[in-house]
Design a protein around this motif. Structure first.
Motif, PDB file in Angstrom:
ATOM      1  N   LYS B 154     -13.981 -18.724 -16.222  1.00  0.00           N
ATOM      2  CA  LYS B 154     -14.524 -19.030 -15.001  1.00  0.00           C
ATOM      3  C   LYS B 154     -14.374 -18.370 -13.892  1.00  0.00           C
ATOM      4  N   GLU B 155     -12.919 -17.737 -13.772  1.00  0.00           N
ATOM      5  CA  GLU B 155     -12.599 -16.676 -12.667  1.00  0.00           C
ATOM      6  C   GLU B 155     -13.162 -15.565 -12.937  1.00  0.00           C
ATOM      7  N   LEU B 156     -13.322 -14.785 -14.204  1.00  0.00           N
ATOM      8  CA  LEU B 156     -13.944 -13.813 -14.341  1.00  0.00           C
ATOM      9  C   LEU B 156     -15.545 -13.823 -13.808  1.00  0.00           C
ATOM     10  N   ASP B 157     -16.187 -15.082 -13.977  1.00  0.00           N
ATOM     11  CA  ASP B 157     -17.475 -14.998 -13.242  1.00  0.00           C
ATOM     12  C   ASP B 157     -18.431 -14.338 -13.936  1.00  0.00           C
ATOM     13  N   LEU B 158     -18.567 -14.448 -15.271  1.00  0.00           N
ATOM     14  CA  LEU B 158     -19.436 -13.593 -16.088  1.00  0.00           C
ATOM     15  C   LEU B 158     -20.588 -14.479 -16.459  1.00  0.00           C
ATOM     16  N   GLY B 159     -20.736 -15.629 -16.031  1.00  0.00           N
ATOM     17  CA  GLY B 159     -21.883 -16.555 -16.295  1.00  0.00           C
ATOM     18  C   GLY B 159     -21.320 -17.645 -17.308  1.00  0.00           C
ATOM     19  N   PRO B 160     -22.301 -18.269 -18.059  1.00  0.00           N
ATOM     20  CA  PRO B 160     -21.920 -19.451 -18.642  1.00  0.00           C
ATOM     21  C   PRO B 160     -21.483 -18.961 -19.949  1.00  0.00           C
ATOM     22  N   PHE B 161     -20.364 -19.653 -20.606  1.00  0.00           N
ATOM     23  CA  PHE B 161     -19.658 -19.150 -21.689  1.00  0.00           C
ATOM     24  C   PHE B 161     -19.412 -20.648 -22.353  1.00  0.00           C
ATOM     25  N   LEU B 162     -18.894 -20.578 -23.679  1.00  0.00           N
ATOM     26  CA  LEU B 162     -18.904 -21.495 -24.643  1.00  0.00           C
ATOM     27  C   LEU B 162     -17.498 -21.372 -25.337  1.00  0.00           C
ATOM     28  N   LYS B 291     -17.913 -17.356 -26.747  1.00  0.00           N
ATOM     29  CA  LYS B 291     -18.790 -16.459 -26.396  1.00  0.00           C
ATOM     30  C   LYS B 291     -19.821 -16.742 -25.064  1.00  0.00           C
ATOM     31  N   LEU B 292     -20.309 -15.784 -24.483  1.00  0.00           N
ATOM     32  CA  LEU B 292     -20.765 -15.811 -23.434  1.00  0.00           C
ATOM     33  C   LEU B 292     -22.350 -15.971 -23.728  1.00  0.00           C
ATOM     34  N   THR B 293     -22.490 -17.340 -23.174  1.00  0.00           N
ATOM     35  CA  THR B 293     -23.936 -18.272 -23.715  1.00  0.00           C
ATOM     36  C   THR B 293     -25.113 -17.135 -23.702  1.00  0.00           C
ATOM     37  N   GLN B 294     -25.369 -16.424 -22.299  1.00  0.00           N
ATOM     38  CA  GLN B 294     -26.364 -15.501 -22.188  1.00  0.00           C
ATOM     39  C   GLN B 294     -26.234 -14.266 -22.960  1.00  0.00           C
ATOM     40  N   HIS B 295     -25.113 -13.908 -23.528  1.00  0.00           N
ATOM     41  CA  HIS B 295     -25.046 -12.539 -24.183  1.00  0.00           C
ATOM     42  C   HIS B 295     -24.487 -12.778 -25.676  1.00  0.00           C
ATOM     43  N   PRO B 296     -24.845 -13.520 -26.352  1.00  0.00           N
ATOM     44  CA  PRO B 296     -24.191 -13.582 -27.719  1.00  0.00           C
ATOM     45  C   PRO B 296     -24.001 -12.432 -28.407  1.00  0.00           C
ATOM     46  N   GLU B 297     -24.879 -11.356 -28.092  1.00  0.00           N
ATOM     47  CA  GLU B 297     -24.731 -10.023 -28.837  1.00  0.00           C
ATOM     48  C   GLU B 297     -23.527  -9.243 -28.492  1.00  0.00           C
ATOM     49  N   ILE B 298     -22.562  -9.798 -27.751  1.00  0.00           N
ATOM     50  CA  ILE B 298     -21.355  -9.320 -27.471  1.00  0.00           C
ATOM     51  C   ILE B 298     -20.301  -9.724 -28.480  1.00  0.00           C
ATOM     52  N   GLY B 299     -20.701 -11.062 -29.120  1.00  0.00           N
ATOM     53  CA  GLY B 299     -19.779 -11.464 -30.142  1.00  0.00           C
ATOM     54  C   GLY B 299     -18.594 -12.139 -29.407  1.00  0.00           C
ATOM     55  N   SER B 300     -17.774 -12.498 -29.983  1.00  0.00           N
ATOM     56  CA  SER B 300     -16.488 -13.472 -29.535  1.00  0.00           C
ATOM     57  C   SER B 300     -15.897 -12.670 -28.594  1.00  0.00           C
ATOM     58  N   PHE B 332     -15.081  -4.848 -21.323  1.00  0.00           N
ATOM     59  CA  PHE B 332     -15.324  -4.178 -20.260  1.00  0.00           C
ATOM     60  C   PHE B 332     -16.591  -3.378 -20.464  1.00  0.00           C
ATOM     61  N   SER B 333     -16.548  -2.614 -21.677  1.00  0.00           N
ATOM     62  CA  SER B 333     -17.552  -1.821 -21.935  1.00  0.00           C
ATOM     63  C   SER B 333     -18.819  -2.235 -22.196  1.00  0.00           C
ATOM     64  N   GLN B 334     -19.007  -3.261 -22.786  1.00  0.00           N
ATOM     65  CA  GLN B 334     -20.287  -4.143 -22.939  1.00  0.00           C
ATOM     66  C   GLN B 334     -20.649  -4.586 -21.687  1.00  0.00           C
ATOM     67  N   LEU B 335     -19.800  -5.376 -20.798  1.00  0.00           N
ATOM     68  CA  LEU B 335     -20.411  -5.857 -19.624  1.00  0.00           C
ATOM     69  C   LEU B 335     -20.831  -4.767 -18.714  1.00  0.00           C
ATOM     70  N   TRP B 336     -20.012  -3.560 -18.840  1.00  0.00           N
ATOM     71  CA  TRP B 336     -20.578  -2.366 -17.682  1.00  0.00           C
ATOM     72  C   TRP B 336     -21.945  -2.064 -18.324  1.00  0.00           C
ATOM     73  N   ALA B 337     -22.133  -1.922 -19.569  1.00  0.00           N
ATOM     74  CA  ALA B 337     -23.468  -1.268 -20.050  1.00  0.00           C
ATOM     75  C   ALA B 337     -24.636  -2.354 -19.774  1.00  0.00           C
ATOM     76  N   LEU B 338     -24.154  -3.552 -19.945  1.00  0.00           N
ATOM     77  CA  LEU B 338     -25.176  -4.442 -19.495  1.00  0.00           C
ATOM     78  C   LEU B 338     -25.424  -4.811 -17.760  1.00  0.00           C
ATOM     79  N   GLY B 339     -24.603  -3.980 -17.007  1.00  0.00           N
ATOM     80  CA  GLY B 339     -24.777  -4.045 -15.777  1.00  0.00           C
ATOM     81  C   GLY B 339     -24.500  -5.539 -15.377  1.00  0.00           C
ATOM     82  N   LEU B 340     -23.520  -6.150 -15.980  1.00  0.00           N
ATOM     83  CA  LEU B 340     -23.086  -7.653 -15.498  1.00  0.00           C
ATOM     84  C   LEU B 340     -21.940  -7.595 -14.495  1.00  0.00           C
ATOM     85  N   LEU B 341     -21.213  -6.386 -14.307  1.00  0.00           N
ATOM     86  CA  LEU B 341     -19.959  -6.670 -13.414  1.00  0.00           C
ATOM     87  C   LEU B 341     -20.288  -6.269 -12.207  1.00  0.00           C
ATOM     88  N   LYS B 342     -19.636  -6.786 -11.071  1.00  0.00           N
ATOM     89  CA  LYS B 342     -19.855  -6.397  -9.846  1.00  0.00           C
ATOM     90  C   LYS B 342     -19.023  -5.414  -9.388  1.00  0.00           C
TER      91      LYS B 342
END
Lengths: 439, 439
Positions: B154-162, B291-300, B332-342
């Motif tokens: 929730k705090e990392l604020d990376l979108g919905p997760f499950l 998992k990040l619901t909108q980015h299942p490709e990242i895996g767990s 980090f590396s996957q989120l950065w590559a996806l442009g998801l980090l502020k």
């Protein structure tokens, strides 16, 4: 009971801390990191493993022998032994992403396979700052660096300390002026021993180097200049040395002292010390050492200086810099052994919630409220009555225990016990409890 | 220009960040660390280098091949490949200094000589928490652990997760009930692939294992149970499996779900997922994946579970535990590559003081005041007029510039420029400036 056929101790020369020690160590690191960032230094992390050729490019002598090296697949790998060589590589590699002057801090472990001895570690933290210029770097940074040292050691609260400052150009120029420049390296090595062995022994060593007794007298009266900072600077003027390096060094040192005062370092906390040379090839201008006045046996706790060229092995570009390093592992271990560090609770928790009923939902909902208020807290889930919960809180240094029994659940009240004096109070809402804890 | 004969790139499989990336990465680590401590976990650090026998005691298969190992002097040394084996050694070695249940976090680099590929690193951060019991460990901890995951993501604020949760006893018991316990390892391996390859491929693999089509149907309808969490738990009841492991696992999972809700995890953020097995030998009860619901490709992005025995290779004492690990470097590396980090400013400085005069004392005294107010700040010492100072502030993302020219020194006023909109205001004291910056 135990089937310990495997040795679970860490290897010799490696530091591993109990929870109580670790919290104190971590708080030292946090103080240093926060101060570095307050001074605008950017934290940069490099890998612990480097190509062997990168680390060997600059290492030499003992350091080279101490490097941990190995081969994995096709790679010749080495473990970093300081933060400076990785910084040189980093600056060259990331040049286009950097803004100069580049202020960077690096806090992390480095590795040296030294012969294990008291206070020496094979894996240890170094906490470095450096400012790197591109082509040139103003002298003002030489004065700012000791202001960081001053701030950190004030905050670490380890008793009185003294930052010694010198300028390598003064030493070099003085020796050139005496016509003994060919022996500079040997002379500096002997001077470095002054504090350890005394003036008489240094005099003898210098004579043994083939230096005339008259010249030795001049050297000793030079490095023996004392008094206030301004008196020493005046004394250096009065020596009427005409060598241009000497005069340049004196001009720099005078300016650095002036700006150190402007940065708010009181005269009680720094001194010009002409015996400080710090490394024979590397530093080219201002040099620093820092000692805890009441514990000179610890040696220098923070050292560094100005260098002309950070990365000459990697690039032709001129990258002058100035920096310092704190050997945190060594500092911690010596301070801990001397009993100079204030103990801390081993747990970060401020509140332990102790449920006295089988149903845990009340306790869990209360701990969630406390955490949402940003106060570290946990539930004692192991049961066994109040005595066991209080014992747990006591051992971990958790200052407050909230007791949730049948009565509390029935009445909606909350009982808060303060561990320091055993006092207990009853509150009618979690908000009241949070207020009490915060105050 | 360059004399780069030495390769200044980091080795393949090692991550090194630009200042701007590093600040974002460090802020992720800080969020995780702060949350771990808010939940009362004690930070413990172990050496990166261990005796080889310690790490080999528990490694096996691919992991063993990936371990970095070498000999230095008489020591056979290996680099840690996770935080769990060092934790086991630590708990055994420091048993008498620990209070149980022992809640510890470990955030640091681990090493695996894997074949380099996208998103796989040879040096990477793992951020772990574990709770270790002595003899026993209440099930409530199995519910608390996912509440830490919930809070952090929730705090990392990376979108919905499950957060997916399961219990290994249910899987084991179900297979025993079907009389196919001898193939459990193989079956679980195929089930683990369900999401990747689909039900049809899994059906074929199971038939290939020699399992009758009727049994395969039962397996697939079991792991295919869906609906709300309570519907799945109900479905598991309705299967009328009588195996005691199964019933025990179902009872545990039901209780864990109940307590997860008590910890405040909303039903939108967790689900029972019967296909999750997580490692075949290690986990014995509750298991988690996230998992990040909108980015299942990242895996767990955060996995773990309950184990019966942390340190069986080092001690006969029973040390059950439950924990999770976040692979921060990979995340980090996957989120950065996806442009998801502020993006963040690359410098920690909030204020740049820009002196326009030769005399720097005013600028230095102002920066000291700002730092004393706990606001990160620095002076631009490089001269070259206002344009150069503003360019520096702009590149580093420093939001405020204080301009100190002749006019300001003469009048005692302070000019503050806000970089975001270029607006400039004049203040009559540093206190007023600090107030403006704070608000």
């Amino acid at each position: 009971m135990s089937k310990k056929v495997i040795n679970t101790q860490v290897m010799q020369g490696f530091m591993e801390l109990s929870p109580i020690q670790q919290r104190v160590f971590d708080s030292m690191l946090a103080t240093i990191r926060t101060a570095y960032e307050r001074f605008g230094f950017i934290g940069i992390e490099t890998p612990i493993l480097e190509r062997e050729e990168v680390l060997l490019a600059k290492a030499g002598g003992d350091t080279e022998k101490q490097i941990y090296r190995f081969v994995k697949g096709d790679n010749k790998i080495a473990m970093r032994f300081d933060h400076t060589v990785p910084l040189a590589r980093y600056v060259v590699e990331h040049m286009s992403d950097l803004t100069f002057p580049f202020r960077r801090h690096a806090i992390g472990k480095v590795y040296r396979g030294e012969r294990p001895q008291k206070g020496r570690y094979r894996e240890f933290y170094q906490a470095d700052i450096d400012v790197i210029g591109r082509g040139q770097l103003p002298l003002s940074f030489d004065a700012e660096i000791p202001s960081v040292i001053y701030q950190i050691f004030k905050e670490l609260d380890l008793g009185p300390f003294l930052i010694s400052v010198n300028n390598r150009k003064i030493l070099n120029g003085f020796f050139v002026d005496l016509g003994i420049q060919d022996s500079i390296v040997e002379i500096l090595r002997e001077i470095d021993k002054l504090e350890k062995v005394g003036a008489q022994a240094v005099r003898q060593s210098l004579v043994d180097l083939g230096i005339t007794p008259e010249t030795v007298d001049q050297i000793l009266s030079f490095i023996g200049l004392n008094g206030s900072t301004d008196e020493i600077l005046g004394g250096l003027q009065n020596l009427r040395v005409t060598n241009s390096d000497y005069l340049k060094g004196l001009e720099e040192l005078t300016e650095v002292v002036k700006l150190m005062r402007a940065f708010g370092i009181p005269d009680s906390h720094f001194a010009v010390n002409l015996t400080i040379a710090r490394g024979l090839d590397y530093y080219t201008g201002t040099v620093y050492e820092t000692k805890l006045t009441q514990h000179p046996e610890i040696g220098s706790v923070c050292s560094g200086g100005r260098y002309d060229n950070l990365a000459e092995t990697f690039t032709n570009e001129s990258l002058p810099g100035v920096g310092i390093s704190i050997g945190v592992t060594r500092l911690f271990s010596q301070l801990w052994a001397l009993g100079l560090l204030k103990p801390m609770a081993s747990s970060p928790s401020i509140v332990l919630v102790a449920p006295m009923t089988d149903d845990l939902s009340n306790a869990i909902s209360i701990v969630a409220d406390i955490r949402n208020a940003d106060i570290p807290a946990e539930v004692y889930f192991n049961g066994g009555g109040l005595r066991k919960s209080l014992g747990y809180a006591n051992q971990l240094g958790i200052p407050y225990v909230i007791i949730i029994g049948e009565d509390e659940i029935a009445s909606g009240k909350i009982t808060l016990k303060r561990m320091s004096d055993g006092s207990q109070s009853v509150y009618s809402s979690i908000e009241e409890v949070l207020e009490t804890i915060r105050s």
